[in-house]
Design an enzyme around this catalytic site. Structure first.
Site, short mmCIF file in Angstrom:
data_model
loop_
_atom_site.label_atom_id
_atom_site.label_comp_id
_atom_site.label_asym_id
_atom_site.label_seq_id
_atom_site.Cartn_x
_atom_site.Cartn_y
_atom_site.Cartn_z
N ASP A 1 -13.92 15.77 10.49
CA ASP A 1 -13.86 16.67 11.43
C ASP A 1 -14.17 18.09 10.99
OD1 ASP A 1 -13.36 15.29 13.78
OD2 ASP A 1 -11.33 15.44 13.42
N ASP B 1 -15.38 10.11 18.35
CA ASP B 1 -15.21 11.50 18.26
C ASP B 1 -16.21 11.73 17.14
OD1 ASP B 1 -12.82 10.18 18.85
OD2 ASP B 1 -11.52 12.07 18.52
#
Length: 395
Positions: free
Chosen positions: A116, A175
């Site tokens: 991320d 994601d």
């Protein structure tokens, strides 16, 4: 005979009635004005933590602001929101605040332990580069892309998402499509196609393995990192392994839209269109177009909505509308407009001085874990404001 009121008494009554009417009328603010007032009202409290380990506002818990540190996956959304407020207002104070919080994340560029980092750095430094020229910001983008690239597993053709559980060998979550933007950005800065090739390989593998026949997405696909064999397909934050977790569908829509923007590969546009159709036409999508936390969750008043999924989808739809023509273009803009209109209504838009300073109410982090259910979330605000920016550019 009818009794006549003296003129002075009649006037006094009229003035009193008008005064009461004015007092009852609420002052109306635009959505952007409200957003700036929310973030302005909370700023002094937030910035007082700037030198603490936890200094980024992520959500609220029991009506108390919850702060996280630089290495939380959501850390880039607060500075990103400040950049978005600068874009919407052109007020220098938002640029100054955005720069302050962006540069507090500079050590993330060397972190190889989380996929991320794309969210964290692209939303902060990447946004900053839209409004200023900075070699320092360029270098952070490139170094972060190098760190993210270390997570690429060439035999499986994917960027590994997690290592924290022995439940998976090489898990990849939908994601992760969002983190590819960082790699494309680094390619534009350096001309090094290595980043580009990793991004497209991951996107291609995900198209092949993450999507069902109805174009919904699994949340997690677990690979054998040495052979590329699929071990299992399941969920972590959705209702069930076979359900369509709402935010995951929005990540996929946004991710393939940005992949088409960067590559002009028709396969990515086709995939984005398929995901958009799944979302738009789902029989469980509420009338106001703000989805339940999972598309397979029981429809009902008590089922939590996810404003963050709606905001992400709206922002993606505005961009996707620029890559298609005719009825499809109009359809995407209208759909995005419906979402934004709903999010701008009192049901989802916070009252000034409430909601911990966040803009949107009613988002969901992880319902299965009982974490951040029906609360504000910093990424909901980020993508909502980005949607407003993109909407404004269409006019």
């Amino acid at each position: 005979m009818k009794t006549k009121l003296p003129l002075f008494l009649f006037c006094a009554i009229l003035v009193s009635a008008c005064k009461k009417k004015v007092e009852k009328e609420e002052v109306k603010y635009s959505t952007i004005e409200l957003a700036t007032m929310q973030y302005d009202s909370a700023y002094n409290n937030v910035v007082s933590h700037i030198d603490s380990k936890k200094f980024i506002p992520r959500t609220t818990k029991n009506d108390t602001l919850r702060l996280v540190g630089a290495y939380d996956w959501t850390s880039g959304f607060y500075p990103g929101t400040l950049w978005n407020l600068y874009a919407l207002t052109k007020n220098q104070k938002w640029k100054d605040r955005a720069s302050l919080y962006t540069e507090k994340l500079d050590t993330i560029q060397y972190w190889e332990g989380n996929h991320d980092v794309g969210f964290m750095i692209e939303c902060s430094y990447g946004n900053g580069l839209k409004y200023m020229n900075s070699f320092q910001y360029d270098s952070v983008i490139v170094q972060t892309a190098r760190s993210l690239s270390k997570r690429f597993k060439p035999n499986a053709g994917v960027i590994q998402s997690w290592e924290w559980s022995k439940k998976w060998d090489c898990p990849v979550i939908i994601d992760n499509m969002m983190n590819l933007e960082l790699l494309f950005h680094a390619t534009r800065i350096t001309g090094d196609s290595t980043f580009y090739n990793i991004a497209t390989t991951h996107a291609n593998t995900t198209i092949k393995n993450h999507f069902r026949e109805d174009n919904s997405s699994y949340h997690v696909v677990d690979y054998n990192k040495e052979t590329g064999e699929i071990i299992q397909k399941n969920t972590h934050q959705g209702l069930s392994d076979d359900s369509a977790w709402s935010r995951g569908q929005a990540w996929g829509l946004y991710g393939y839209t940005l992949c088409f923007r960067e590559t002009k590969d028709q396969a990515y546009l086709d995939q984005a269109n398929k995901i958009a159709a799944f979302i738009k036409n789902h029989p469980n999508l509420p009338e106001d177009k703000v989805p339940y936390w999972d598309y397979n969750a029981p429809a009902g008043e008590e089922t939590p909505r996810d404003a963050s999924a709606a905001a992400i989808a709206a922002s993606a739809l505005y961009e996707l509308s620029q890559f298609v023509e005719g009825e499809m273009k109009t359809e995407y803009i209208n759909f995005a407009n419906q979402i934004v209109e709903s999010l701008s209504a009192p049901k989802y838009l916070a009252e000034i001085g409430s909601n911990g300073g966040f803009i949107l109410k009613h988002s969901v982090g992880s319902k299965p874990h009982g974490v951040e259910v029906d609360v504000p979330l910093n990424y909901a605000d980020y993508y909502f404001l980005e949607a407003l920016i993109r909407k404004d550019k269409l006019n």
